[in-house]
Scaffold this active site. Structure first.
Site, PDB file in Angstrom:
ATOM      1  N   HIS A   1     -54.779 -16.718 -58.817  1.00 29.44           N
ATOM      2  CA  HIS A   1     -55.765 -16.508 -57.520  1.00 29.44           C
ATOM      3  C   HIS A   1     -55.860 -17.853 -56.554  1.00 29.44           C
ATOM      4  O   HIS A   1     -55.745 -17.705 -55.565  1.00 29.44           O
ATOM      5  CB  HIS A   1     -57.161 -16.271 -57.965  1.00 29.44           C
ATOM      6  CG  HIS A   1     -58.242 -16.176 -56.906  1.00 29.44           C
ATOM      7  ND1 HIS A   1     -58.557 -15.088 -56.351  1.00 29.44           N
ATOM      8  CD2 HIS A   1     -58.946 -17.252 -56.507  1.00 29.44           C
ATOM      9  CE1 HIS A   1     -59.243 -15.271 -55.092  1.00 29.44           C
ATOM     10  NE2 HIS A   1     -59.652 -16.580 -55.433  1.00 29.44           N
ATOM     11  N   GLU A   2     -55.931 -19.018 -57.353  1.00 30.76           N
ATOM     12  CA  GLU A   2     -55.805 -20.190 -56.786  1.00 30.76           C
ATOM     13  C   GLU A   2     -54.535 -20.545 -55.979  1.00 30.76           C
ATOM     14  O   GLU A   2     -54.331 -20.784 -54.906  1.00 30.76           O
ATOM     15  CB  GLU A   2     -56.199 -21.567 -57.632  1.00 30.76           C
ATOM     16  CG  GLU A   2     -57.548 -21.152 -58.095  1.00 30.76           C
ATOM     17  CD  GLU A   2     -58.864 -21.212 -57.250  1.00 30.76           C
ATOM     18  OE1 GLU A   2     -58.522 -21.574 -56.030  1.00 30.76           O
ATOM     19  OE2 GLU A   2     -59.977 -20.756 -57.480  1.00 30.76           O
TER      20      GLU A   2
ATOM     21  N   HIS B   1     -54.224 -18.804 -52.762  1.00 20.88           N
ATOM     22  CA  HIS B   1     -54.721 -19.590 -51.646  1.00 20.88           C
ATOM     23  C   HIS B   1     -53.983 -20.262 -50.954  1.00 20.88           C
ATOM     24  O   HIS B   1     -53.963 -20.666 -49.597  1.00 20.88           O
ATOM     25  CB  HIS B   1     -56.033 -20.002 -51.756  1.00 20.88           C
ATOM     26  CG  HIS B   1     -57.270 -19.175 -52.103  1.00 20.88           C
ATOM     27  ND1 HIS B   1     -57.807 -18.288 -51.147  1.00 20.88           N
ATOM     28  CD2 HIS B   1     -58.259 -19.359 -53.218  1.00 20.88           C
ATOM     29  CE1 HIS B   1     -59.000 -17.920 -51.529  1.00 20.88           C
ATOM     30  NE2 HIS B   1     -59.230 -18.486 -52.723  1.00 20.88           N
TER      31      HIS B   1
END
Length: 271
Positions: free
Chosen positions: A144-145, A148
């Protein structure tokens, strides 16, 4: 990219802050797009407003990372550090973003949280790592990071803040001087605000995009995407039992996230 004087010379948009931000996110506010300050992001399949350069963001990210490492206590637990490096390196390789010098640091705190800077520096808190049940669930967090970073969400958000006139003064100081004293304020724009207590959350759109990209990176790294659903559900359950984990404080934790996640996993044919 625009200099401050060029930005000040742009035509002013006469609308409320909320409507301007919504319009920028939707791509319906055109005076800025007309200046050529948008860029196509292949990872997202859409164009983004970009008023700050990658070099500017990288410099500020490096300073923010150094400040974070000075303010936070780094864990000495060898098992947690090995797990972070093991899972993080696989996700980083699967993301294809070899231009970044990825680094995964575990901070010794009970806080259930994690964050990333645009330069590939990932902060993981012991509390969150102890909440994950296996490498697959930790891959959910790191994926998920990484999403980004691939989504250039920090750059886009910083550009939206500048365009809306919400951070013009801050941008002028930070981009002209780029000193460490400004790192705390810029951390909010960069998405690491929880570290400094200055949080400007990503938009719901950014979070859902990061979920989608993160699942793809998990699959490429031979982690089980189905574990991402279990992880997010456990985060939501914690939130319903009391105060939400810090990791959810800026994230959509409602049924929309679960529906989008399950839909993407089905569409990709992930087990």
């Amino acid at each position: 990219m625009l200099s401050q004087s060029e930005f000040d010379a742009l035509p002013k948009v006469r609308m409320g802050r909320r409507e301007l931000l919504a319009g920028l996110a939707a791509g319906t506010v055109f005076p800025f797009a007309a200046t050529g300050c948008t860029a196509e992001n292949p990872a997202l399949g859409r164009r983004q407003l970009m008023l700050v350069s990658d070099d500017q963001i990288a410099q500020l990210s490096d300073q923010t990372w150094q400040a974070a490492r000075q303010r936070e206590r780094v864990s000495n637990d060898p098992a947690l550090r090995r797990q972070a490096d093991r899972v993080g390196s696989r996700i980083a390789n699967a993301s294809g973003m070899s231009q970044h010098a990825w680094e995964f640091v575990v901070f010794d705190s009970d806080e259930v949280n994690a964050w990333v800077l645009p330069n590939g520096k990932v902060g993981l808190y012991r509390g969150l790592m102890e909440t994950t049940r296996n490498d697959d669930q930790l891959a959910t967090v790191i994926g998920h990071e990484a999403g980004h970073v691939a989504g250039r969400h920090a750059q886009e958000r910083a550009s939206q803040q500048m365009a809306a006139g919400m951070a013009t003064g801050l941008a002028a100081v930070a981009l002209d001087q780029a000193d460490v004293q400004n790192a705390g304020a810029w951390a909010g724009v960069l998405g690491a605000g929880l570290t400094f207590g200055v949080l400007l959350p990503y938009s719901r759109r950014h979070e859902l995009e990061a979920d989608r990209l993160g699942v793809d990176y998990m699959a490429r790294a031979n982690y089980r995407p189905s574990e991402s659903v279990i992880f997010w559900q456990s985060m939501m359950d914690q939130s319903q039992r009391g105060a939400p984990p810090a990791f959810l404080s800026t994230h959509p934790s409602d049924q929309e996230r679960m529906n989008a996640l399950n839909s993407h996993i089905r569409s990709r044919g992930y087990a």
